[in-house]
Scaffold this motif. Structure first.
Motif, PDB file in Angstrom:
ATOM      1  N   THR A   1     -15.144 -66.634  65.232  1.00 58.56           N
ATOM      2  CA  THR A   1     -15.919 -65.597  64.552  1.00 58.56           C
ATOM      3  C   THR A   1     -17.419 -65.927  64.592  1.00 58.56           C
ATOM      4  O   THR A   1     -18.252 -65.042  64.821  1.00 58.56           O
TER       5      THR A   1
ATOM      6  N   ASP B   1      -8.672 -60.059  63.646  1.00 56.01           N
ATOM      7  CA  ASP B   1      -7.993 -61.048  62.800  1.00 56.01           C
ATOM      8  C   ASP B   1      -7.571 -60.333  61.528  1.00 56.01           C
ATOM      9  O   ASP B   1      -8.301 -60.295  60.541  1.00 56.01           O
TER      10      ASP B   1
ATOM     11  N   ARG C   1      -6.002 -62.541  57.779  1.00 65.01           N
ATOM     12  CA  ARG C   1      -6.675 -62.912  56.538  1.00 65.01           C
ATOM     13  C   ARG C   1      -7.630 -61.791  56.144  1.00 65.01           C
ATOM     14  O   ARG C   1      -8.453 -61.359  56.949  1.00 65.01           O
TER      15      ARG C   1
ATOM     16  N   GLN D   1     -15.520 -61.045  56.437  1.00 69.64           N
ATOM     17  CA  GLN D   1     -16.518 -61.935  57.054  1.00 69.64           C
ATOM     18  C   GLN D   1     -17.245 -61.205  58.192  1.00 69.64           C
ATOM     19  O   GLN D   1     -18.468 -61.217  58.272  1.00 69.64           O
TER      20      GLN D   1
ATOM     21  N   ASP E   1     -12.381 -59.904  67.855  1.00 69.15           N
ATOM     22  CA  ASP E   1     -11.995 -61.148  67.190  1.00 69.15           C
ATOM     23  C   ASP E   1     -10.467 -61.160  67.083  1.00 69.15           C
ATOM     24  O   ASP E   1      -9.827 -60.098  67.059  1.00 69.15           O
TER      25      ASP E   1
END
Ligand SMILES: Nc1nc2c(ncn2[C@@H]2O[C@H](COP(=O)(O)OP(=O)(O)OP(=O)(O)O)[C@@H](O)[C@H]2O)c(=O)[nH]1
Ligand SMILES: [Mg+2]
Length: 341
Positions: free
Chosen positions: A148, A171, A174, A180, A223
């Motif tokens: 990331t 991703d 999570r 993020q 990602d």
């Protein structure tokens, strides 16, 4: 249409204003600054090469078997790997036997040249072509390798160079990972395509590609969640991502980039081999070279994998992701502290 793409309600992407930052560093002074930064980033590995190996060439006396053995040990200690080390020592031994090297300084120059020769075939920059629009970069790697962070740095650098970029929050494992990327995207005016945590990674990346195509964006960076090369089900998920996006663009992804943490040493080589075997890689980014004395792993990776090393990470800052340059890397490794300016 694709019933395997179980869709959750997409989260609205943030809309960027079109402000583009100043272009990248290029003046001689700035180049000098970049090299200094690279040297600083490589401090720990440099202590093995410049102090550990370089010092063995300082005497007046020509290298003998004992010194060659010490050099060999130092190379192995720096994670250069058995094969690359053997190649380097053999070349030195042969040149010494043929009396081709006038003095220890010439021997050191020859070793450095051989080291550059191992790395040079891997110095192939990632070229973003106009014909592949969007140019799709799928980023993979184990947990915490720096995926990331690397995406953030890369996106910013592409944006700085006038490219439009979209990120896919693939991703989905999570919730924090999605956030993020979103927070980072908002701060940098780069749109992020995301869905709820737990959604299908392939679906998120498919939607992002669809959106990138519709908006005429230059680059899509996807990602993915960290996974071990041994986790078959998660590796299958990556294969599915690759399959699914070809429905929208048969040539995508244009880059499958494995992010490797250099500080795990030889294990990085295992990861590269297994990811490559499982999903087929087109490039590597080697991160965290600043935190480790195991930076010699790059020689083992170059020798064994022969894959393009696109970028190296030498710190957490935005400018600490550097396009890989073989000569510069070897020169930085052998620079002594006195030459720091
Ligand atoms: N010192 C240093 N730290 C780095 C570098 N690249 C990444 N990091 C740090 O490594 C940590 C993990 O980075 P992430 O980018 O979150 O790693 P990831 O691969 O996305 O991790 P997962 O999402 O958990 O799989 C963060 O604290 C980063 O700041 C680097 O080149 N040098
Ligand atoms: Mg991550």
């Amino acid at each position: 249409m694709f019933n395997f793409l179980k869709r959750n309600k997409p989260i609205e992407p943030t809309t960027p204003d079109k402000s583009i930052e100043p272009t990248t560093l290029d003046t001689p002074t700035e180049k000098k600054g970049i090299f200094k930064r690279l040297k600083q980033g490589l401090t720990k590995t440099r202590s093995v090469f410049a102090s550990g190996i370089g010092i063995l060439f300082l005497g007046e006396k020509m290298l003998d078997t004992d010194i060659l053995e010490l050099i060999e040990t130092q190379l192995l200690t720096a994670d250069v790997g058995v094969e690359a080390t053997q190649q380097l020592i053999q070349s030195l031994t042969q040149k010494l036997a043929r009396k081709e090297l006038a003095d220890p300084t010439a021997a050191l120059r020859s070793l450095q040249q051989d080291m550059k020769d191992i790395l040079r075939p891997c110095q192939i920059p990632m070229t973003i072509t106009e014909t592949q629009k969007p140019f799709v970069i799928l980023v993979v790697g184990i947990n915490g390798s720096g995926k990331t962070t690397t995406i953030g740095k890369l996106a910013k650098s592409l944006q700085t160079n006038g490219k439009t970029v979209i990120l896919a929050a693939g991703d989905t494992f999570r919730a924090a990972a999605i956030e993020q990327l979103q927070v980072w995207g908002e701060r940098n005016q780069i749109p992020v395509i995301a869905q709820q945590p737990g959604s299908d990674t392939a679906a998120v990346i498919y939607d992002a590609l669809d959106s990138a195509k519709a908006r005429g964006v230059d680059v899509l960076i996807a990602d993915t969640a960290g996974r071990l090369h041994t986790q078959t089900n998660l590796i299958e998920e990556l294969k599915k991502v690759k399959r699914v996006i070809t429905k929208l663009d048969p040539s995508a992804p244009h880059e499958t980039l494995l992010v490797l943490d250099a500080s795990v040493g030889q294990n990085a080589l295992n990861q590269a081999q297994q990811f490559h075997q499982a999903i087929g890689l087109t490039g590597l980014a080697i991160t965290k070279l600043d935190g480790t004395a195991k930076g010699g792993i790059i020689f083992a990776i170059a020798k064994q994998m022969k894959l393009p090393i696109r970028y190296i990470g030498v710190g957490e800052g935005i400018d600490d992701l550097r396009p890989f340059n073989a000569d510069e890397f070897v020169e930085a490794l052998f620079e002594t502290a006195e030459n720091n300016d």
